[in-house]
Design an enzyme around this catalytic site. Structure first.
Site, PDB file in Angstrom:
ATOM      1  N   PHE A 170       4.712   9.217 106.207  1.00 48.73           N
ATOM      2  CA  PHE A 170       3.387   9.147 105.583  1.00 48.73           C
ATOM      3  C   PHE A 170       3.404   9.314 104.059  1.00 48.73           C
ATOM      4  CE2 PHE A 170       3.120  11.497 109.705  1.00 48.73           C
ATOM      5  CZ  PHE A 170       2.913  10.367 110.467  1.00 48.73           C
ATOM      6  N   CYS A 171       4.421   8.768 103.388  1.00 55.71           N
ATOM      7  CA  CYS A 171       4.514   8.884 101.917  1.00 55.71           C
ATOM      8  C   CYS A 171       4.420  10.339 101.471  1.00 55.71           C
ATOM      9  CB  CYS A 171       3.440   8.057 101.215  1.00 55.71           C
ATOM     10  SG  CYS A 171       3.614   6.305 101.516  1.00 55.71           S
ATOM     11  N   ALA A 172       4.876  11.231 102.336  1.00 52.54           N
ATOM     12  CA  ALA A 172       4.949  12.652 101.983  1.00 52.54           C
ATOM     13  C   ALA A 172       6.216  13.154 102.674  1.00 52.54           C
ATOM     14  CB  ALA A 172       3.706  13.386 102.470  1.00 52.54           C
ATOM     15  N   HIS A 180       3.254  11.387  97.841  1.00 52.11           N
ATOM     16  CA  HIS A 180       4.067  10.930  96.707  1.00 52.11           C
ATOM     17  C   HIS A 180       3.223  10.524  95.502  1.00 52.11           C
ATOM     18  CE1 HIS A 180       7.437   9.825  99.759  1.00 52.11           C
ATOM     19  NE2 HIS A 180       7.265  11.117  99.620  1.00 52.11           N
TER      20      HIS A 180
END
Ligand SMILES: Cc1ncc(COP(=O)(O)O)c(C=O)c1O
Length: 445
Positions: A371-373, A132
């Site tokens: 995982f911020c993705a 992100h």
């Protein structure tokens, strides 16, 4: 119980001369009452501090004083430390002489800074597989998101086609060095070459690559590089954006305040150029010094660092292949180049519960989630044929030993075969041990 323990070949007796990390003999409590050496398999999120970095910080602290504006001797020493760190970072990434080195809090901050410094009307092309931090700082109608490629060659072709379709005007291609979900290394130099041919600049999100491999701006021919100190074994709150000075000098200051100004009058402000333009406020001298020391230390040890991690990664993946029902997440081929990050699901197992049990029963720290993705991880889960809505991520680094890896593999096999020994409950969507008896360190009060 012994049937759940597999025999993994012992690590070769190569004597790596890798720098030591602080906390390598940390003991953590288990729910069963014992203490065990902490197996930190979460380097991809934040790496432990290197011992040489800790020493450098200790050395600086007695001298700690204001930077830039102080007349005192200690202030002048700190100013030299702070400004000297720019040269050390420049050397670390092989920056061009004219590149700016701007200190930030981390990679997210660095990429947001660049996002705000883009000339008006810049077209941005970014893969939606990005973290992100690299996906979200760009806004407006000229942002084009590309779907996850099937192969590195697809990625190059997709970027080429997207840049060819961009309107006239400045262009930026966002490239990731290594995925924080799969560890896969992206074809950075090839992507940068295509971008260059299409008249685009490139920014490399090196948060995940720079701690594991040399990143050389000149060889990769990228325009900007973003890094985070806490992933580079320097967890003192500094990161950096390194790259071409012209857009940065022409942009509005990232922060308005002291240090970024040349002259302030009743009704006007004249902003300075150079890195100070975007570094208003008192700088993080300790963090910057720590980051520079980490960069120097890694640069002096690359062959051993890389060999250590590759040995552990091979051992990890070989061990994981023996865990029943385990599906590794990956975008590219199984043998594609990667850094020490592996994400996976195990059929029939809740990833959050696995992560909680690894910690509570085995003293192993991993991460679970998206995982911020989010876009990338969901797509990878579906490609892996997994019906889980999140994954477990294991990441190795300089604080990892072969015993940590073996302990993880054996623990997973045991959890799959027999389930956890403790009872767990969900609190705010996260699995935690019920009636967790583990004592917290005294300093938590
Ligand atoms: C590939 C990648 N890019 C960017 C970031 C953001 O880094 P930071 O949280 O230090 O800003 C991360 C952090 O996990 C990452 O793995």
């Amino acid at each position: 119980m012994s049937s759940a323990v597999i025999d993994i070949p012992k690590q070769s007796d190569v004597d790596y001369r890798i720098p030591a990390v602080v906390g390598r003999s940390l003991q953590v409590p288990l729910v069963t009452g014992e203490h065990i050496g902490y197996a930190n398999l979460d380097h991809g999120a934040s790496a432990p501090c290197l011992e040489p970095v800790q020493s450098a910080v200790d050395e600086l602290l007695p001298w700690y004083a204001s930077v830039h504006r102080g007349a005192g001797f200690a202030s002048q020493v700190c100013t030299r430390v702070y400004e000297g760190a720019r040269d050390k970072l420049r050397a670390f990434v092989g920056a061009r002489r004219t590149d700016s080195v701007i200190f930030t809090r981390n990679t997210t901050d660095a990429l947001n800074l660049l996002g705000r410094a883009l000339p008006r009307g810049t077209s941005v092309v970014v893969f939606d597989t990005e973290h992100h931090a690299a996906l979200l700082p760009w806004s407006g109608p000229r942002v084009r998101r590309l779907p996850a490629p099937e192969t590195p060659a697809d990625a190059i072709a997709a970027l080429d086609a997207a840049l060819a379709e961009c309107q006239e005007g400045p262009r930026l291609a966002v490239i990731t060095g290594a995925s924080n979900v799969t560890g896969e290394v992206w074809p950075v130099a090839e992507l940068a070459k295509v971008a260059r041919r299409r008249g685009a600049r490139t920014v490399l999100d090196a948060a995940q690559l720079a701690p594991h491999r040399p990143v050389r701006i000149g060889e990769l021919d990228v325009d900007y590089v973003a890094i985070s100190g806490h992933k580079l074994y320097a967890p003192f709150g500094a990161g950096a954006l390194i790259g071409r000075a012209d857009w940065l000098n022409a942009a509005e200051p990232y922060l308005a305040g002291g240090g970024a100004t040349r002259l302030v009058q009743e009704r006007s402000v004249s902003w300075t150029t150079g890195p100070e333009r975007h570094e208003a406020g008192s700088p993080n001298t300790v963090g910057v010094h720590a980051l520079a020391k980490a960069c120097e230390t890694l640069a002096a040890n690359w062959p051993d660092v890389v060999e250590h991690e590759e040995t552990l990664l091979r051992r990890l993946r070989a061990g994981l292949r023996g865990v029943p029902g385990l599906r590794e997440l990956r975008l590219f081929d199984a043998d594609h180049d990667r850094v020490g990050v592996v994400s996976f699901t195990i059929d029939g197992q809740d990833p959050g519960l696995l992560a909680a049990a690894l910690s509570a029963e085995h003293g192993i720290g991993v991460r679970d989630g998206l995982f911020c993705a989010h876009v990338a991880t969901r797509r990878l889960l579906s490609r892996a044929g997994s019906d889980a809505d999140r994954a477990v991520r294991v990441s190795v680094g300089l604080g990892t030993t072969a015993e940590h890896v073996d302990r993880l593999v054996n623990a997973l096999r045991r959890l799959v075969a027999m389930g956890p020994v403790w009872r767990y409950e969900q609190v705010d969507g996260r699995w935690v041990p019920a009636d967790d008896p583990r004592p917290v360190p005294d300093f938590l009060g």
